[in-house]
Scaffold this active site. Structure first.
Site, short mmCIF file in Angstrom:
data_model
loop_
_atom_site.label_atom_id
_atom_site.label_comp_id
_atom_site.label_asym_id
_atom_site.label_seq_id
_atom_site.Cartn_x
_atom_site.Cartn_y
_atom_site.Cartn_z
N LYS A 80 -3.16 -5.52 1.41
CA LYS A 80 -2.10 -5.14 2.64
C LYS A 80 -1.83 -3.66 2.58
O LYS A 80 -0.99 -3.26 3.38
CB LYS A 80 -1.09 -5.88 2.80
CG LYS A 80 -1.06 -7.48 2.49
CD LYS A 80 -2.25 -8.06 2.99
CE LYS A 80 -2.16 -8.20 4.55
NZ LYS A 80 -3.60 -8.51 5.19
N HIS A 121 -9.58 -5.50 -4.70
CA HIS A 121 -8.10 -5.50 -4.89
C HIS A 121 -7.81 -5.30 -6.34
O HIS A 121 -6.87 -5.22 -6.70
CB HIS A 121 -7.54 -6.52 -4.20
CG HIS A 121 -7.38 -6.56 -2.84
ND1 HIS A 121 -7.11 -5.51 -2.12
CD2 HIS A 121 -7.62 -7.76 -1.93
CE1 HIS A 121 -7.23 -5.65 -0.72
NE2 HIS A 121 -7.32 -7.19 -0.65
N SER A 158 4.28 -6.71 4.35
CA SER A 158 3.10 -7.07 4.89
C SER A 158 2.34 -8.29 4.31
O SER A 158 1.83 -9.37 4.68
CB SER A 158 2.02 -5.99 5.13
OG SER A 158 0.78 -6.38 5.53
N VAL A 174 -10.56 2.77 15.95
CA VAL A 174 -10.11 2.11 14.84
C VAL A 174 -8.48 1.81 15.06
O VAL A 174 -7.71 2.01 14.53
CB VAL A 174 -10.26 2.60 13.59
CG1 VAL A 174 -11.81 2.91 13.41
CG2 VAL A 174 -9.89 4.36 13.32
N ARG A 224 -0.79 -7.24 12.32
CA ARG A 224 0.35 -7.76 12.52
C ARG A 224 1.26 -6.71 13.45
O ARG A 224 1.71 -6.91 14.55
CB ARG A 224 1.10 -8.32 11.27
CG ARG A 224 2.51 -9.03 11.29
CD ARG A 224 3.12 -9.41 10.08
NE ARG A 224 3.21 -8.05 9.24
CZ ARG A 224 4.44 -7.09 9.43
NH1 ARG A 224 5.46 -7.94 9.95
NH2 ARG A 224 4.38 -6.04 8.79
S1 PPS Z 1 -6.11 -7.00 3.27
O1 PPS Z 1 -6.12 -8.46 3.56
O2 PPS Z 1 -5.46 -6.76 1.98
O3 PPS Z 1 -7.66 -6.57 3.41
O4 PPS Z 1 -5.15 -6.47 4.20
P1 PPS Z 1 -5.24 -4.90 4.67
O5 PPS Z 1 -6.27 -4.57 5.76
O6 PPS Z 1 -5.27 -4.04 3.21
O7 PPS Z 1 -3.82 -4.58 5.37
C1 PPS Z 1 -3.42 -5.11 6.53
C2 PPS Z 1 -2.40 -4.54 7.08
O8 PPS Z 1 -2.96 -3.07 7.63
C3 PPS Z 1 -2.69 -3.14 9.00
N1 PPS Z 1 -3.68 -2.60 9.78
C4 PPS Z 1 -3.50 -1.45 10.73
N2 PPS Z 1 -2.42 -0.70 10.86
C5 PPS Z 1 -2.37 0.33 11.74
N3 PPS Z 1 -3.51 0.70 12.40
C6 PPS Z 1 -4.70 -0.19 12.06
N4 PPS Z 1 -6.00 0.34 12.89
C7 PPS Z 1 -4.68 -1.20 11.31
N5 PPS Z 1 -5.62 -2.01 10.74
C8 PPS Z 1 -4.81 -2.76 9.85
C9 PPS Z 1 -2.36 -4.52 9.56
O9 PPS Z 1 -1.49 -4.79 10.71
C10 PPS Z 1 -1.61 -4.93 8.23
O10 PPS Z 1 -0.38 -4.31 8.18
P2 PPS Z 1 0.99 -4.95 8.75
O11 PPS Z 1 2.31 -4.20 8.31
O12 PPS Z 1 1.17 -6.38 8.08
O13 PPS Z 1 0.78 -5.06 10.22
#
Ligand code: PPS
Length: 299
Positions: free
Chosen positions: A51, A113, A143, A233, A261
Site C-alpha cells: 500500500k 513486497h 490504506s 498516471v 481509494r
Molecule cells: S498494493 O496492493 O500493495 O500493490 O497497493 P499499492 O499500489 O502499493 O498502494 C495502493 C495505494 O496507492 C494509491 N494510489 C495512488 N495514489 C495517488 N495517485 C495514484 N495515481 C495512485 N495509484 C494508487 C491507492 O489509492 C492506495 O492508497 P489509498 O490511501 O488507500 O487511497
C-alpha cells in the site's frame, strides 16, 4: 489476457510466522521457486511495503518502457499481469514466478513486497535495478486497513484500533513496516542500484519524480512524453482505467472499499484519535531512533 475468476470457496487465510515475519500462505506456498528465481541483469524490481504506491510506480514504469509500443498491452492486460507479483500464488492462476519467468518483455518489470532480507539472491547477483517506494507509516497503515477489509486473501483486520495495534506490533502480512522501510534504506548504502522514492513526493510533484526515475533508469524520454505519462498516471485516470484499478480481480470487494481509494497524504487524520496518535508517535520514535530515514505525514 482479461481478468480472472477465482474459486468462490477461497477463504481468508490465517496469519502465520514465516522466516521471522508475519505472512499468509498465498505468499509462501511457492517458496523454493521464489527464492530460486533466476533474474536477468536488466530486470527491474519494484519493491514496497504493501500500500505504499506499488501500482502507481508500476504503471509509470510500464508506460515509460512500453507505453508507445504495444497498444494491446495497454488496452487488454491488467497491470498485475504486466508487472507480476513475484511471491503470489493463488489457486487457478499462474504463480507470480511463472508469470515473471514468461514475461516476453525487456526489461521485465517485477513487483515484490518481500522485506530486503528475503529478496531472491539472484536479483543482487545480477545487480538488478530496484525501485523502492516508501510511504509514511500513518497513511500506509490506513490504506492497509481498508485493503484488508476488502481483500479476501488477507486476514480479517478487525476494527481500526485492533488493526493499528497489530501494525505497530509488526503483525501484518510482510512483517513490520519499520523494518521494511529501514531495511531497504540501509541496503542502499552498500548497493547503489536502489532508487528510494517516497509516495509523498509523488503526490507533491509526479512529473519531478518521473524525471528522477528516468535519470535513475538511464532513459532519455522526451519531455512531452513524460508529461503525457504524468497525466495518464493521475489518480483519477488510474481509478477510471480498468487495466490499473484492479476491478478485474475478484478477490477484492469494491463495495467494501475500492483499490484506488483516496490517494492522499494525510488521510490518517480522519482515522487516528488523539490518543492513538500520541501512542503511535511515541512508539514510532523508539522504532525509528537508529535511522536517518524520514517521512512526511503531511504536505
Ligand atoms: S498494493 O496492493 O500493495 O500493490 O497497493 P499499492 O499500489 O502499493 O498502494 C495502493 C495505494 O496507492 C494509491 N494510489 C495512488 N495514489 C495517488 N495517485 C495514484 N495515481 C495512485 N495509484 C494508487 C491507492 O489509492 C492506495 O492508497 P489509498 O490511501 O488507500 O487511497
Amino acid at each position: 489476457m482479461e481478468g480472472i475468476d477465482l474459486p468462490s470457496t477461497m477463504s481468508r487465510p490465517d496469519l502465520i510466522e514465516y522466516k521471522g515475519i508475519s505472512m499468509v500462505h498465498y505468499f509462501t506456498d511457492n517458496w523454493e521457486k521464489i527464492q530460486n528465481f533466476q533474474a536477468k541483469p536488466d530486470d527491474i524490481v519494484i519493491a514496497t511495503y504493501p500500500k505504499a504506491g506499488t501500482t502507481w510506480v508500476s504503471y509509470i514504469l510500464d508506460l515509460l518502457y512500453f507505453g508507445n509500443k504495444e497498444t494491446e498491452r495497454q488496452t487488454s492486460q491488467p497491470i498485475y499481469f504486466r508487472v507480476p507479483f513475484l511471491e503470489m500464488t493463488i489457486p487457478e492462476l499462474p504463480s507470480g514466478v511463472d508469470l515473471a519467468d514468461k514475461l516476453p518483455t525487456t526489461p521485465r518489470l517485477i513487483k515484490t513486497h518481500l522485506p530486503v532480507q528475503l529478496v531472491p539472491k539472484s536479483f543482487w547477483e545480477q545487480n538488478c535495478k530496484i525501485i523502492y517506494v516508501g510511504r509514511n507509516a500513518k497513511d500506509n497503515a490506513v490504506s492497509y486497513f481498508h485493503f484488508e477489509r476488502m481483500n479476501f486473501i488477507q486476514p480479517e483486520p478487525g476494527d481500526w484500533n485492533t488493526f493499528l495495534q497489530m501494525f505497530m506490533d509488526g503483525k501484518k502480512v510482510f512483517g513490520p513496516w519499520y523494518d521494511h522501510v529501514c531495511g531497504y534504506w540501509e541496503k542502499k548504502q552498500t548497493y547503489s542500484n536502489i532508487h528510494y522514492m517516497f509516495f509523498e513526493d509523488m503526490v507533491e510533484d509526479t512529473g519531478r519524480e518521473v524525471e528522477r526515475l528516468c535519470s535513475f533508469l538511464g532513459l532519455s524520454t522526451p519531455i512531452e512524453e513524460r508529461e503525457k505519462i504524468t497525466k495518464d498516471v493521475h489518480f483519477d485516470s488510474m481509478k477510471k482505467n480498468k487495466m490499473t484499478n484492479y476491478s478485474t480481480i475478484p478477490i477484492m470487494d469494491f463495495k467494501i472499499s475500492p483499490f484506488m481509494r483516496k490517494g492522499k497524504v494525510g488521510d490518517w487524520k480522519n482515522h487516528f484519535t488523539v490518543a492513538q496518535n500520541e501512542q503511535f508517535d511515541e512508539h514510532y520514535k523508539q522504532k525509528m531512533k537508529n535511522t536517518t530515514l524520514q517521512f512526511r505525514t503531511e504536505l
